[in-house]
Motif scaffolding. Structure first.
Motif, PDB file in Angstrom:
ATOM      1  N   SER A  98       4.945  -1.647  -7.189  1.00  0.00           N
ATOM      2  CA  SER A  98       4.750  -1.838  -5.754  1.00  0.00           C
ATOM      3  C   SER A  98       4.840  -3.313  -5.384  1.00  0.00           C
ATOM      4  O   SER A  98       5.433  -3.674  -4.362  1.00  0.00           O
ATOM      5  N   ALA A 112       1.499   6.515  -6.921  1.00  0.00           N
ATOM      6  CA  ALA A 112       0.433   7.443  -7.305  1.00  0.00           C
ATOM      7  C   ALA A 112       0.843   8.888  -7.059  1.00  0.00           C
ATOM      8  O   ALA A 112       0.475   9.788  -7.816  1.00  0.00           O
ATOM      9  N   LEU A 113       1.626   9.120  -6.027  1.00  0.00           N
ATOM     10  CA  LEU A 113       2.031  10.479  -5.686  1.00  0.00           C
ATOM     11  C   LEU A 113       3.113  11.016  -6.623  1.00  0.00           C
ATOM     12  O   LEU A 113       3.021  12.158  -7.082  1.00  0.00           O
ATOM     13  N   LEU A 161       0.818  -1.210   0.000  1.00  0.00           N
ATOM     14  CA  LEU A 161       0.000   0.000   0.000  1.00  0.00           C
ATOM     15  C   LEU A 161       0.855   1.265   0.000  1.00  0.00           C
ATOM     16  O   LEU A 161       0.521   2.253  -0.675  1.00  0.00           O
ATOM     17  N   LEU A 162       1.951   1.261   0.745  1.00  0.00           N
ATOM     18  CA  LEU A 162       2.860   2.408   0.725  1.00  0.00           C
ATOM     19  C   LEU A 162       3.486   2.594  -0.659  1.00  0.00           C
ATOM     20  O   LEU A 162       3.584   3.724  -1.166  1.00  0.00           O
ATOM     21  N   GLY A 175       0.894   3.994  -2.936  1.00  0.00           N
ATOM     22  CA  GLY A 175       0.678   5.411  -2.646  1.00  0.00           C
ATOM     23  C   GLY A 175       1.793   6.295  -3.178  1.00  0.00           C
ATOM     24  O   GLY A 175       1.535   7.356  -3.762  1.00  0.00           O
ATOM     25  N   TRP A 231       1.871   1.272 -11.359  1.00  0.00           N
ATOM     26  CA  TRP A 231       2.078   1.525  -9.927  1.00  0.00           C
ATOM     27  C   TRP A 231       1.965   0.218  -9.156  1.00  0.00           C
ATOM     28  O   TRP A 231       2.773  -0.070  -8.278  1.00  0.00           O
TER      29      TRP A 231
END
Length: 175
Positions: A43, A28-29, A21-22, A25, A39
């Motif tokens: 990940s 995505a950022l 999840l990190l 994120g 992504w």
């Protein structure tokens, strides 16, 4: 909160979920232009590598101490809190764990100045590039961040060595 911490520290699946999840994120950022599937794939790859390394490290520590990974996690918590077990078998396993971890820290001490110097060199290089290009704000923040991070590493390492040496002497006294 205790059960969440316990679940997270004992479960590789929970750690993998948080890492995934990190990574998602951060993808995505920082990579807004890329497709979301990319992504997820990146990940997943980063998570697989990190969990593989963590599982290898856990297995190696378990073999060195002769205990299950869950027991090693519990003993590490007790080492941090400076709790000496009353059970003689647990004390023997903890003594092996303390010796193994202290040996790793002492062997790693010869490379620490080189790593810290390398990180400082990168920070100075970023600072020079920032001054040359005319935008030193980010490089100054980066340089300060690297200095704070290096000081934190040295402080945490010193604290960990003190705790492990204390536990080694406490285990010898009672053993």
């Amino acid at each position: 909160m205790h059960t969440v911490k316990h679940w997270f520290s004992h479960s590789l699946a929970a750690q993998a979920l948080v890492l995934f999840l990190l990574g998602l994120g951060f993808g995505a950022l920082f990579r807004r232009d890329d497709h979301p599937a990319l992504w997820a794939v990146q990940s997943l790859l980063y998570t697989a590598v990190a969990i593989g390394a963590l599982a290898y490290q856990r297995r190696r520590t378990s073999r060195a101490t002769g205990a299950r990974p869950g027991t090693v996690v519990d003993l590490n918590r007790r080492i941090r809190h400076r709790e000496v077990p009353q059970d003689p078998e647990e004390r023997v396993v903890m003594r092996r764990l303390v010796e193994d971890q202290l040996g790793k820290m002492e062997r790693g001490s010869r490379w620490l100045p080189y790593w810290l110097g390398f990180m400082g060199l990168i920070a100075v290089g970023m600072l020079v590039l920032g001054v040359v290009t005319g935008s030193p704000a980010f490089p100054v923040v980066f340089c300060v961040g690297v200095i704070v991070f290096c000081c934190w590493i040295v402080w945490m390492r010193k604290r960990a060595i003190e705790v492990h040496r204390h536990m080694r002497s406490a285990l010898r006294e009672r053993g």
